[in-house]
Every structure is written in C-alpha cells, then in structure tokens.
Design a protein around this motif. Sequence first.
Motif, PDB file in Angstrom:
ATOM      1  N   ARG A   1       2.377   4.181   3.733  1.00 24.89           N
ATOM      2  CA  ARG A   1       2.747   5.561   4.056  1.00 24.89           C
ATOM      3  C   ARG A   1       1.768   6.560   3.448  1.00 24.89           C
ATOM      4  NH1 ARG A   1       9.309   5.276   3.418  1.00 24.89           N
ATOM      5  NH2 ARG A   1       9.073   7.488   2.937  1.00 24.89           N
ATOM      6  N   ALA A   2       1.081   6.148   2.361  1.00 25.38           N
ATOM      7  CA  ALA A   2       0.105   7.044   1.732  1.00 25.38           C
ATOM      8  C   ALA A   2      -1.264   6.928   2.398  1.00 25.38           C
ATOM      9  CB  ALA A   2      -0.003   6.714   0.247  1.00 25.38           C
ATOM     10  N   GLY A   3      -1.379   6.065   3.421  1.00 24.09           N
ATOM     11  CA  GLY A   3      -2.645   5.951   4.147  1.00 24.09           C
ATOM     12  C   GLY A   3      -3.538   4.818   3.669  1.00 24.09           C
ATOM     13  N   THR A   4      -3.140   4.155   2.574  1.00 23.65           N
ATOM     14  CA  THR A   4      -3.883   2.972   2.107  1.00 23.65           C
ATOM     15  C   THR A   4      -3.126   1.772   2.680  1.00 23.65           C
ATOM     16  OG1 THR A   4      -4.295   4.150   0.070  1.00 23.65           O
ATOM     17  CG2 THR A   4      -4.760   1.805   0.034  1.00 23.65           C
ATOM     18  N   GLY A   5      -3.741   0.620   2.719  1.00 23.49           N
ATOM     19  CA  GLY A   5      -2.992  -0.518   3.249  1.00 23.49           C
ATOM     20  C   GLY A   5      -3.180  -1.743   2.393  1.00 23.49           C
ATOM     21  N   ILE A   6      -2.690  -2.859   2.880  1.00 24.14           N
ATOM     22  CA  ILE A   6      -2.824  -4.085   2.083  1.00 24.14           C
ATOM     23  C   ILE A   6      -3.619  -5.148   2.855  1.00 24.14           C
ATOM     24  CG2 ILE A   6      -0.591  -3.572   0.991  1.00 24.14           C
ATOM     25  CD1 ILE A   6       0.257  -6.330   2.258  1.00 24.14           C
ATOM     26  N   SER A   7      -4.303  -5.989   2.079  1.00 26.55           N
ATOM     27  CA  SER A   7      -5.087  -7.074   2.679  1.00 26.55           C
ATOM     28  C   SER A   7      -4.178  -8.283   2.897  1.00 26.55           C
ATOM     29  CB  SER A   7      -6.265  -7.428   1.772  1.00 26.55           C
ATOM     30  OG  SER A   7      -5.804  -7.695   0.457  1.00 26.55           O
ATOM     31  N   GLN A   8      -3.585  -8.773   1.828  1.00 29.66           N
ATOM     32  CA  GLN A   8      -2.639  -9.887   1.905  1.00 29.66           C
ATOM     33  C   GLN A   8      -1.503  -9.602   0.926  1.00 29.66           C
ATOM     34  OE1 GLN A   8      -3.276 -12.333   4.068  1.00 29.66           O
ATOM     35  NE2 GLN A   8      -5.481 -12.090   4.385  1.00 29.66           N
ATOM     36  N   GLY A   9      -0.321 -10.138   1.205  1.00 33.33           N
ATOM     37  CA  GLY A   9       0.797 -10.037   0.259  1.00 33.33           C
ATOM     38  C   GLY A   9       1.404 -11.414   0.070  1.00 33.33           C
ATOM     39  N   PHE A  10       1.223 -11.973  -1.112  1.00 30.76           N
ATOM     40  CA  PHE A  10       1.741 -13.321  -1.385  1.00 30.76           C
ATOM     41  C   PHE A  10       3.062 -13.220  -2.155  1.00 30.76           C
ATOM     42  CE2 PHE A  10      -2.923 -13.744  -1.321  1.00 30.76           C
ATOM     43  CZ  PHE A  10      -3.070 -14.713  -0.337  1.00 30.76           C
ATOM     44  N   GLY A  11       4.144 -13.710  -1.575  1.00 32.72           N
ATOM     45  CA  GLY A  11       5.428 -13.748  -2.283  1.00 32.72           C
ATOM     46  C   GLY A  11       5.523 -15.092  -2.991  1.00 32.72           C
TER      47      GLY A  11
ATOM     48  N   CYS B   1      -3.106   1.977  -7.693  1.00 37.13           N
ATOM     49  CA  CYS B   1      -3.919   1.230  -6.709  1.00 37.13           C
ATOM     50  C   CYS B   1      -4.708   2.198  -5.827  1.00 37.13           C
ATOM     51  CB  CYS B   1      -3.037   0.349  -5.818  1.00 37.13           C
ATOM     52  SG  CYS B   1      -2.336  -1.068  -6.648  1.00 37.13           S
ATOM     53  N   ILE B   2      -4.031   3.238  -5.373  1.00 36.17           N
ATOM     54  CA  ILE B   2      -4.695   4.212  -4.488  1.00 36.17           C
ATOM     55  C   ILE B   2      -5.855   4.874  -5.228  1.00 36.17           C
ATOM     56  CG2 ILE B   2      -4.385   6.378  -3.213  1.00 36.17           C
ATOM     57  CD1 ILE B   2      -1.421   5.426  -2.760  1.00 36.17           C
ATOM     58  N   GLU B   3      -5.614   5.259  -6.482  1.00 36.89           N
ATOM     59  CA  GLU B   3      -6.690   5.882  -7.266  1.00 36.89           C
ATOM     60  C   GLU B   3      -7.848   4.913  -7.482  1.00 36.89           C
ATOM     61  OE1 GLU B   3      -3.704   8.990  -9.576  1.00 36.89           O
ATOM     62  OE2 GLU B   3      -4.437   7.200 -10.631  1.00 36.89           O
ATOM     63  N   MET B   4      -7.535   3.657  -7.724  1.00 39.18           N
ATOM     64  CA  MET B   4      -8.591   2.665  -7.970  1.00 39.18           C
ATOM     65  C   MET B   4      -9.473   2.427  -6.749  1.00 39.18           C
ATOM     66  SD  MET B   4      -6.916  -0.340 -10.255  1.00 39.18           S
ATOM     67  CE  MET B   4      -6.590  -0.204 -11.992  1.00 39.18           C
ATOM     68  N   VAL B   5      -8.900   2.565  -5.555  1.00 37.00           N
ATOM     69  CA  VAL B   5      -9.731   2.371  -4.355  1.00 37.00           C
ATOM     70  C   VAL B   5     -10.359   3.699  -3.894  1.00 37.00           C
ATOM     71  CG1 VAL B   5      -8.502   0.303  -3.555  1.00 37.00           C
ATOM     72  CG2 VAL B   5      -7.793   2.553  -2.706  1.00 37.00           C
ATOM     73  N   GLY B   6     -10.236   4.711  -4.739  1.00 33.16           N
ATOM     74  CA  GLY B   6     -10.908   5.980  -4.458  1.00 33.16           C
ATOM     75  C   GLY B   6     -10.122   6.930  -3.579  1.00 33.16           C
ATOM     76  N   GLY B   7      -8.845   6.658  -3.384  1.00 37.55           N
ATOM     77  CA  GLY B   7      -8.014   7.538  -2.568  1.00 37.55           C
ATOM     78  C   GLY B   7      -7.333   8.608  -3.407  1.00 37.55           C
ATOM     79  N   GLU B   8      -6.687   9.541  -2.728  1.00 36.07           N
ATOM     80  CA  GLU B   8      -5.922  10.552  -3.452  1.00 36.07           C
ATOM     81  C   GLU B   8      -4.446  10.251  -3.286  1.00 36.07           C
ATOM     82  OE1 GLU B   8      -6.592  14.720  -3.208  1.00 36.07           O
ATOM     83  OE2 GLU B   8      -8.757  14.422  -3.050  1.00 36.07           O
TER      84      GLU B   8
END
Lengths: 523, 58
Positions: free
Chosen positions: A212-222, A309-316
């Motif tokens: 919802r913040a515009g960033t996404g995920i590559s994989q999600g391992f449960g 996470c968002i900050e680490m990938v350079g997002g706001e």
Amino acid sequence: MMPATKSRVIKNVFKDSMQLMQVTEAARGLPGVIDAAAVMATQTNKELLRRTGLLSEEIEEAKPDDLVVSVLAEDEEKANDALNRMISLIEKPMEEGKQKAYISLEEALNENQGLNLGIVSVPGEYAREVVVPMLQRGISVHLFSDHVSVEDEVYMKDYALERGLLLLGPSAGTSILGGKGIAFANSVRRGPVGIVSASGTGLQELSVILSRAGTGISQGFGVGGRDLSDQIMGKMTKSSISILEEDTETDVVCIVSKPPGERAMTELLSFLREKTRKRYVLCLLGWEGNIKEERIKIAPSLHAAAKFCIEMVGGEAELGDFEKLLAIAEEIRERAGKRRFLRGLFTGGTLAYEALIISSQALGDVYSNIPISPEFRLRDSNVSYMHTIVDMGEEEFTQGRAHPMIDPTLRNIRVKEELLDRDVAELMIDVMLGYASHHDPAGSVAKAVQEIRSSKDDLPPLLVHVCGTEEDKQNLKMQEKKLKEVGSFIFDTNAEMSVAASLSLLQNEESKIRLLKGYLGEE
Amino acid sequence: MDEKLKSILKGEIQAVNVGLEIFADELESQGAKVIRVRFIRRPKLEKELKDILDILGS
C-alpha cells in the motif's frame, strides 16, 4: 405459524470445516430459514449452537466424531425442507465442474511429472506421511497443518535441507512465492523486500503495508511459528535467508517472529553477521533485546518494520501521522465516555499479539488467551475480564470448525456481546482480506453491528484495521466503506489501531508521546 | 539451487494440494496448475499399526 427447529445427527461421519461452512451458508439462503448450521459435534460447536438456539437434546448427546445438522426456520415444513437440502449437499460426492481429485497421493505423484510445490493441510498427526513422499520426489512443501510434533518438524526440515528443498511450516498460514499467494495471502505488489516470517498474519500485514506504501515484496517465506525456537534453531529461516541473499530482486530482508529462543537468536545473529551482506530488519514482536549493527535494525512493530524497509530501499515512508492519530484518539475517548475497558477480538494471531504488546505497555494488565505472562491468562477464553484481547484463531475456537478468517460467525457473536457490555470503552477488531479469506468479512461484521443497534443507541466505538489491498478479491475500499457506514474508526495498520486505542485511555501526555514513538518507527 | 525450487520462485508453480480445497481453488485462480488429492483419514488403529511398523522397520 410458529418457528421450528429441526436437527439430525449423522454418526461417525467426518467432513472438513470448509465444506460444512459452504453447506451452512447455502442453507441460510433458503426460503424461510432463520439460521442454520452444519458442524462436527465438538464442544466449541455445541456451545455455538446453544448460543444461537440451534442445540437440541439429540445434538447435546452427539460425540466429536459425529456430524450434526440443525436448522431454525419460520415453520416446520420449511425447517424440514432445509434440513433435507443440507443433508443432500453433505452427501453430494463432489462439487460439479471441479477437477478430479485423487484418492491416492502416490498415484497423483506418479501420474504428474513436474510438480514442484506441495500444499498440505491435513491433521497434524498425518502430516509427516504426506510430506515425506513429496520431498522424496524433489517437491518443496508449504505445510499449513497445526499440531505437528517437534520431532516430526525437525525430521522433515532436515530431510528437506539435505535435498536443497523448502519445508515451509508447520503452521504456515501464508507464503508468497514468485508473486503467487499460498494459503492465506494478499494480492500485493512485487518489489525489493524479501520476508521470512514465522507468522502468517505477520507476513500478510507486512506485505500489505509495503504494498500500500508503493514498495513491494520479492518473496515471502512462511517458515512456521516454531522455526526460531531453541528446538528448531531457525533451520528454515536460515535457508530462506540464503535464498534471498542470492536473489537479485531482493535488496532488504525482514524477519518476523514472536520472541526467538535464546540459543536460536544467538545463532541467527552469528549467521547474519557471517553469512550475509544485505540489510536486515528484525521484527521480533515482544523481544526485549537490542542490537547496534549498521545493517541490522530492530523494529518494535510490523508498522515500524515496514517503515524501516521502505527507508532502506530509498523510499519515503509516509506512515503514521501523529497529530491525526492523537485527534482520532480524542474522538474515541469522547465516544467512550465513562466506560473503562479496552477489548480486542482478532482473527489474526500475530495481530492479536502485536495489539497485546502495545496495549500492555501502555495500560498495564491486559488479559488474553495468548497472554504475555501466565498471570494474565483468561480463565475462560469466551469471557472477557477488564482489558482483554482475544485471538479467535486459537485452538479453543477452531476445533471442528473453519478458522474465523474463513467463517466469521463466532467472532460476530462475540463482537455483539462486547459492544453490548456496559463497561466496554472501545472494541478493536482486524478484518483479514485476501486469498482463502471470507468473501465479505467487513459486510458480515457490519451486519452484526447493525443487528444490535436497535437495542442500544450508545454503542462503544468500534476500531477496525482492514488488512488487505485494492487488488484483493474483496477490495479494500469496498470493505472499509461497509465498516465506515456503521460508524467504525478505520486504521491503516494494526499498530496504529492499537496505539490509538491505548492513547484514548491514557491521561499522561508523556506516556502518549512515548507510545507513539515507541511503536510507529520514530527514532 | 534446485531447479524445481527455482521455478517456484519464478512463479512457475505446479502444485499438489492435499487437504483444504480452498487453497487449490485460490492458487488455480492465480494461474498455477494444481493437482488435488482428497485426504481420507485412516482409522486410528490402522495408523497406529503403521507407525509401529515404521519404527520397527527403521
């Protein structure tokens, strides 16, 4: 004409809870039917039938291995018709139009080459005998089943690791692999954050906030709820991290879990220091340790984890407007009036736990069926006491019936009870959207609220977090709209809802600021 | 990395589902191929006997 109840006990017949829920829903739509249920005769289900007026003497004597059908209709003829219809649906061999189902796993595996993923949701005691033949054929597995022994988990995980495969679970509610949602998952954007989660709803919430913040995920391992315990020692967590380290689409990795075992945590940190190069966010809800490392950051909530996470990938990260939250908390306080207690009814276990941590920090004693410490365990999970937060996905609510994310009936009954309680100042709930969840969870709870509105004008405020996206089949905006129409306060994240709920009961300004900064990712 | 695992991570999923059918339905709706196996509980005594034989045989 007098309303009539008709019931039948079918001895020693087992049907899965999903199938029975479909029969129940079909019956509720029949002419003249007031309410209906088709369930296994467990204690939980008998209690539900009693509370809804569907319990008969015959059902009271039924055993947990018996299937029971009960219907309340406008008159005897309609009740009989509905009962017969329900029984014929139960006896129907297979849903028309559906693909053929194999009876033998071996036959299915032998006849279909190229299978690469097993999804297993059988009773836990049978999991190993289903999973091992899959692993033998090079098939990785997402294991949804609960109640798998630690011994079986260790055996299956070692067996998978020896073959370079994944054994995600047991008790894995969610995975998102190559953009596809497995079991309970949301339709989320693809992006640079990899998630390794020992919690299904934790993975859902984090992936939803990121999306919802515009960033996404590559994989999600449960990886299963126990993976970071001292018994399992993070076997699948480490294996999943290794995959994400090699993955060119992943820049940042977030690990989600309840507090890990001490030895498992030490091992995880050594692993991260020695075998990884990427940046990490650790969201270990309720863990009280601290780490000062340049590329490893600790997040106190899923909201904060997403922000980091968002900050680490350079997002706001435009998450958490403090002024707005304080204003909403004030409005909640006004509507709560002199009523005293916070209540929370959750379908997502990790969302319940996160709410429990935040509200306990702010308010002190909060009782629960998943308490932070044993003295705060509810005597009876069906009865709230003072401040109470209940995880309705726990075993006592799910024996012989579908999880409340699929079948909201039990939670809706409890929502009504809490809203009618004179001491309840506010009620928090989560609404989980996505694959495998109920087709209209918000509509169902909104209907429950509407039903009691006539008996009490001054209902306490209902606080809701809808965990989902606009791409989910239930549609986030449509679901939120239904809840707003019954006067609910809607929050973007579970942590924001929990913070606002606690703020509304706090007086001290310093405590308020500490709470806001503590859980919403403010340095 | 194992080739089958690589395909999963690319989203090229060919699944076998044992248990709740809703998981198969939802994965199919996302374009994956899914084979379904209906799980039938064996009577308890039969399972206990098999468990004992497995232990004796290992």
